[in-house]
Design a protein around this motif. Structure first.
Motif, PDB file in Angstrom:
ATOM      1  N   TYR A 138       9.998   1.207  29.148  1.00 50.78           N
ATOM      2  CA  TYR A 138      10.040   0.534  30.184  1.00 50.78           C
ATOM      3  C   TYR A 138      10.779  -0.765  29.749  1.00 50.78           C
ATOM      4  CZ  TYR A 138       6.813   2.544  33.997  1.00 50.78           C
ATOM      5  OH  TYR A 138       6.003   3.694  34.553  1.00 50.78           O
ATOM      6  N   CYS A 139      12.011  -0.569  30.136  1.00 50.34           N
ATOM      7  CA  CYS A 139      12.807  -2.264  30.142  1.00 50.34           C
ATOM      8  C   CYS A 139      12.205  -3.259  30.114  1.00 50.34           C
ATOM      9  CB  CYS A 139      14.500  -1.467  30.851  1.00 50.34           C
ATOM     10  SG  CYS A 139      15.669  -3.336  30.242  1.00 50.34           S
ATOM     11  N   THR A 140      12.077  -4.287  29.327  1.00 49.57           N
ATOM     12  CA  THR A 140      11.498  -5.358  29.565  1.00 49.57           C
ATOM     13  C   THR A 140      12.179  -6.617  29.589  1.00 49.57           C
ATOM     14  OG1 THR A 140      10.822  -5.626  26.728  1.00 49.57           O
ATOM     15  CG2 THR A 140       9.494  -4.615  27.938  1.00 49.57           C
ATOM     16  N   ARG A 141      13.361  -6.571  28.745  1.00 56.77           N
ATOM     17  CA  ARG A 141      14.111  -7.713  29.114  1.00 56.77           C
ATOM     18  C   ARG A 141      15.448  -7.113  29.208  1.00 56.77           C
ATOM     19  NH1 ARG A 141      14.815 -10.537  24.354  1.00 56.77           N
ATOM     20  NH2 ARG A 141      12.971  -9.708  22.179  1.00 56.77           N
ATOM     21  N   SER A 142      16.870  -7.737  28.334  1.00 54.56           N
ATOM     22  CA  SER A 142      18.454  -7.600  27.676  1.00 54.56           C
ATOM     23  C   SER A 142      18.251  -7.907  26.776  1.00 54.56           C
ATOM     24  CB  SER A 142      19.284  -8.027  29.080  1.00 54.56           C
ATOM     25  OG  SER A 142      21.002  -8.220  28.480  1.00 54.56           O
ATOM     26  N   GLY A 143      18.955  -7.102  26.320  1.00 57.48           N
ATOM     27  CA  GLY A 143      19.802  -7.787  24.979  1.00 57.48           C
ATOM     28  C   GLY A 143      20.916  -8.574  24.838  1.00 57.48           C
ATOM     29  N   SER A 144      21.066  -9.299  23.689  1.00 62.24           N
ATOM     30  CA  SER A 144      22.306 -10.007  24.480  1.00 62.24           C
ATOM     31  C   SER A 144      23.308  -9.434  24.412  1.00 62.24           C
ATOM     32  CB  SER A 144      22.731 -10.833  22.762  1.00 62.24           C
ATOM     33  OG  SER A 144      23.987 -11.652  22.506  1.00 62.24           O
ATOM     34  N   SER A 145      24.238  -9.966  25.167  1.00 56.08           N
ATOM     35  CA  SER A 145      25.609  -9.857  25.732  1.00 56.08           C
ATOM     36  C   SER A 145      26.994 -10.119  24.924  1.00 56.08           C
ATOM     37  CB  SER A 145      25.487 -10.572  27.043  1.00 56.08           C
ATOM     38  OG  SER A 145      25.801 -11.943  27.641  1.00 56.08           O
ATOM     39  N   SER A 151      39.612  -7.021  14.289  1.00 55.14           N
ATOM     40  CA  SER A 151      38.567  -7.253  12.866  1.00 55.14           C
ATOM     41  C   SER A 151      37.400  -8.723  13.174  1.00 55.14           C
ATOM     42  CB  SER A 151      39.823  -7.888  12.441  1.00 55.14           C
ATOM     43  OG  SER A 151      40.950  -7.155  12.021  1.00 55.14           O
ATOM     44  N   ILE A 152      36.903  -8.391  12.859  1.00 58.20           N
ATOM     45  CA  ILE A 152      35.378  -9.225  13.290  1.00 58.20           C
ATOM     46  C   ILE A 152      34.254  -9.204  12.514  1.00 58.20           C
ATOM     47  CG2 ILE A 152      35.621  -7.936  15.445  1.00 58.20           C
ATOM     48  CD1 ILE A 152      32.964  -6.351  14.534  1.00 58.20           C
ATOM     49  N   LEU A 153      34.913  -9.407  11.568  1.00 59.33           N
ATOM     50  CA  LEU A 153      34.442  -9.710   9.976  1.00 59.33           C
ATOM     51  C   LEU A 153      33.113 -11.182   9.903  1.00 59.33           C
ATOM     52  CD1 LEU A 153      32.427  -8.938   7.601  1.00 59.33           C
ATOM     53  CD2 LEU A 153      34.646 -10.126   6.581  1.00 59.33           C
ATOM     54  N   ASN A 154      33.951 -12.388  10.201  1.00 52.57           N
ATOM     55  CA  ASN A 154      33.758 -13.365  10.176  1.00 52.57           C
ATOM     56  C   ASN A 154      32.891 -13.511  11.524  1.00 52.57           C
ATOM     57  OD1 ASN A 154      35.492 -15.181   8.174  1.00 52.57           O
ATOM     58  ND2 ASN A 154      36.396 -13.500   8.993  1.00 52.57           N
ATOM     59  N   ARG A 155      33.221 -13.362  13.188  1.00 50.86           N
ATOM     60  CA  ARG A 155      32.198 -13.169  13.641  1.00 50.86           C
ATOM     61  C   ARG A 155      31.156 -12.418  13.792  1.00 50.86           C
ATOM     62  NH1 ARG A 155      36.217 -11.592  18.533  1.00 50.86           N
ATOM     63  NH2 ARG A 155      37.187 -11.026  16.102  1.00 50.86           N
ATOM     64  N   HIS A 156      31.423 -11.615  13.193  1.00 55.04           N
ATOM     65  CA  HIS A 156      29.811 -10.963  12.896  1.00 55.04           C
ATOM     66  C   HIS A 156      28.813 -10.818  11.711  1.00 55.04           C
ATOM     67  CE1 HIS A 156      27.397  -6.900  13.880  1.00 55.04           C
ATOM     68  NE2 HIS A 156      27.473  -6.541  13.070  1.00 55.04           N
ATOM     69  N   LEU A 157      29.525 -11.488  11.497  1.00 55.26           N
ATOM     70  CA  LEU A 157      28.264 -12.321  10.046  1.00 55.26           C
ATOM     71  C   LEU A 157      27.494 -13.395  10.657  1.00 55.26           C
ATOM     72  CD1 LEU A 157      27.876 -12.308   6.979  1.00 55.26           C
ATOM     73  CD2 LEU A 157      29.660 -13.801   6.721  1.00 55.26           C
ATOM     74  N   VAL A 158      28.300 -14.313  11.584  1.00 50.66           N
ATOM     75  CA  VAL A 158      28.106 -15.642  11.820  1.00 50.66           C
ATOM     76  C   VAL A 158      26.560 -14.926  13.525  1.00 50.66           C
ATOM     77  CG1 VAL A 158      27.481 -17.001  13.472  1.00 50.66           C
ATOM     78  CG2 VAL A 158      29.267 -16.905  11.535  1.00 50.66           C
ATOM     79  N   PHE A 159      27.804 -13.529  14.120  1.00 46.07           N
ATOM     80  CA  PHE A 159      26.402 -13.126  15.787  1.00 46.07           C
ATOM     81  C   PHE A 159      25.643 -12.360  15.213  1.00 46.07           C
ATOM     82  CE2 PHE A 159      29.490 -16.848  16.869  1.00 46.07           C
ATOM     83  CZ  PHE A 159      28.557 -16.798  18.077  1.00 46.07           C
ATOM     84  N   ARG A 160      26.037 -11.370  14.745  1.00 45.38           N
ATOM     85  CA  ARG A 160      25.086 -10.271  14.035  1.00 45.38           C
ATOM     86  C   ARG A 160      25.284  -8.993  15.713  1.00 45.38           C
ATOM     87  NH1 ARG A 160      21.983 -14.389  11.567  1.00 45.38           N
ATOM     88  NH2 ARG A 160      20.254 -13.820  13.672  1.00 45.38           N
ATOM     89  N   PHE A 161      26.318  -8.517  16.387  1.00 49.21           N
ATOM     90  CA  PHE A 161      26.214  -8.343  17.321  1.00 49.21           C
ATOM     91  C   PHE A 161      25.271  -7.456  18.006  1.00 49.21           C
ATOM     92  CE2 PHE A 161      30.667 -10.159  16.747  1.00 49.21           C
ATOM     93  CZ  PHE A 161      30.362 -11.082  17.873  1.00 49.21           C
ATOM     94  N   GLY A 342      22.637 -12.991  28.598  1.00 45.39           N
ATOM     95  CA  GLY A 342      22.109 -14.051  27.467  1.00 45.39           C
ATOM     96  C   GLY A 342      22.368 -13.701  26.253  1.00 45.39           C
ATOM     97  N   GLY A 343      22.262 -15.090  25.009  1.00 47.51           N
ATOM     98  CA  GLY A 343      22.675 -14.491  23.958  1.00 47.51           C
ATOM     99  C   GLY A 343      23.546 -15.871  23.799  1.00 47.51           C
TER     100      GLY A 343
END
Length: 389
Positions: A138-145, A151-161, A342-343
Motif C-alpha cells: 500500500y502506498c503510504t506517502r509520496s516521494g520527493s517531487s 548535466s546534473i552533477l552539482n544538483r544531484h550531489l546536493v539533492f539526491r534526486f 514535497g521535497g
C-alpha cells in the motif's frame, strides 16, 4: 507516448538486473511487477546472492513460466557485486536496476526507454521518482517531487534526486565508461549508498534525463538495508567525500552544500539512534555551512523529543483510542500521472536549486567553450594545424 513511438522502442531489449538476498517475503511481488511490464522485450537477470531462505525456489517458479528470466546463484558478496554479476552476463544495450523488495508501475520500462532512447549518446541515463509503500504494497506517502535533467552533477550531489536503487536506467555505454557498482563500500562495512555513487559517477560523464513520475514503489520495512541507520549515514558520507575527491573542479559553494546535505541526513540517523557523539560531529559540519540551518535542526530535535515525551505522558492518563484504518491504496492502483508532492525544506530551497542549476549550466558552457577553442583556435592562424586526437 504516441502511437508513432511504440514501434520504435517496443523491440529494443532492456536488461533488468535484480539482486536478491533472503528476499522471499517480497520477491514474488517484485517479479510480478516486472512480468507485468507493458514493454515485453526484457532480459530479466536475477542474482541470488547467497540466500538461505526460499528466494531460489520463488525465482525458479517464475522462471518456469517466463523464459525471459535467467537465475544466477553466487555466494553472498553484497548488492553491488551482485548487480555487477548481472551486468556482466546481460547483453542488452539498455540496463535497468530493481531491488528485490521494490516494485515498478507496469509502464516503467516503456516510459523510461521512450525518454532515453531518442536522445543523443551524450545522454547516458534516465531516472524516475518514487512513492513509499508498506509491507503489503500500500502506498503510504509520496516521494520527493524534486528532479532535474541534463548535466546534473552539482544538483544531484546536493539533492539526491533518485533516492533508491530501483529508479535508474542506463545505456551500456555508461558501464563501458565508468564500470559497474563499487563493492568496496560493502567490504568496508558501509554498504547502502552504492546506487548514489553509481549515479554520481554517471553524472560526471553523461547527461541524465528524468521521467518525473512516481513509477517506483519503494518499500519501507525493518529488514531493508536502508533500515540500518548508522551504516546508511556513514555510507552516504563516504560516497559524498569520494565524489568531492574525484572532482577537484567543484566550486567551494557546491562542496559546502554537498557536505551539509550529507550531514543533515546523517544527523537524523545518528540522533534517532541516540549516537550523540556522531550526531554532534554532523551538526558541526552543518553549522559550518549555515548556522541558521544548524539552529533549525537543533530546534526541531528539541521540539520532537519534547512532543514525544508529552505524548507518552498523556497516554498514561488517557489510553490511546484505536486508530481508524487509513484509506490507503495499492501502488498499482495509483495513476502514475498523479503529481508527487514535497521535497522542499529549510535547506532544500528553490533558491538553492536555482543556484546549483546555474553552476551546472556554467560548467557545461565552460566545457563547450574549451572544446570549441581546441578546434576553432587553429583556424585563426595562417597555417592550419590539425587538432591532436
Amino acid at each position: 507516448m504516441t502511437a508513432m513511438e511504440m514501434p520504435t522502442t517496443s523491440c529494443i531489449q532492456v536488461a533488468v538486473i535484480i539482486p536478491a538476498y533472503n528476499a522471499s517475503r517480497y520477491l514474488a511481488h517484485t517479479l510480478q511487477s516486472v512480468s507485468n511490464q507493458t514493454h515485453k522485450a526484457l532480459e530479466i537477470v536475477i542474482i541470488d546472492d547467497g540466500s538461505t531462505d526460499d528466494t531460489a525456489s520463488i525465482c525458479r517458479r517464475f522462471a518456469a513460466d517466463d523464459p525471459r528470466i535467467r537465475i544466477l546463484s553466487t555466494e553472498n558478496r553484497g548488492v553491488a557485486a551482485a548487480r555487477n554479476t548481472g551486468i556482466e552476463v546481460s547483453k542488452s544495450a539498455y540496463i535497468a536496476f530493481l531491488d528485490a523488495d521494490d516494485i515498478w508501475h507496469s509502464t516503467y520500462v516503456e516510459r523510461m526507454l521512450a525518454a532515453l532512447y531518442p536522445l543523443p549518446d551524450a545522454w547516458g541515463a534516465v531516472y524516475a521518482l518514487h512513492r513509499f509503500i508498506d509491507t503489503e504494497g500500500y502506498c503510504t506517502r509520496s516521494g520527493s517531487s524534486l528532479n532535474a535533467r541534463d548535466s546534473i552533477l552539482n544538483r544531484h550531489l546536493v539533492f539526491r534526486f533518485v533516492g533508491n536503487g530501483s529508479g535508474f536506467m542506463v545505456r551500456r555505454a555508461v558501464i563501458d565508461k565508468i564500470g559497474g557498482y563499487d563493492p568496496s563500500y560493502a567490504s568496508r562495512g558501509i554498504g547502502g549508498c552504492e546506487d548514489f555513487d553509481f549515479e554520481l559517477r554517471t553524472a560526471e560523464h553523461f547527461k541524465i534525463e528524468t521521467v518525473p513520475l512516481g513509477l517506483v514503489g519503494y518499500r519501507s520495512h525493518s529488514a531493508a538495508m536502508s533500515s540500518d541507520r548508522s551504516r546508511m549515514a556513514r555510507s552516504l558520507l563516504a560516497v559524498t567525500e569520494r565524489c568531492i575527491a574525484r572532482n577537484p573542479q567543484l566550486p567551494a559553494f557546491v562542496v559546502s552544500c554537498a557536505r551539509a546535505s550529507a550531514h543533515l541526513y546523517a544527523f537524523s540517523k545518528f540522533a534517532a539512534l541516540k549516537d550523540w557523539p556522531s550526531a554532534a560531529t554532523s551538526l558541526k559540519h552543518i553549522y559550518h555551512h549555515s548556522p541558521m540551518v544548524a539552529s533549525g535542526v537543533l530546534a526541531r530535535l528539541i521540539f520532537t523529543k519534547s512532543d514525544r515525551a508529552a505524548r507518552r505522558a498523556l497516554s498514561k492518563i488517557w489510553p490511546a483510542r484505536e486508530q481508524k484504518q487509513k484509506n490507503l491504496r495499492k501502488f498499482e492502483e495509483i495513476d502514475p500521472l498523479l503529481p508527487l508532492v514535497g521535497g522542499w525544506s529549510r535547506f532544500r530551497t528553490k533558491t538553492l536549486l536555482s543556484r546549483l542549476s546555474e553552476i551546472d549550466r556554467s560548467g557545461e558552457c565552460a566545457a563547450a567553450t574549451s572544446l570549441l577553442g581546441r578546434y576553432v583556435a587553429p583556424e585563426r592562424s595562417s597555417t592550419v594545424k590539425h587538432p591532436k586526437v
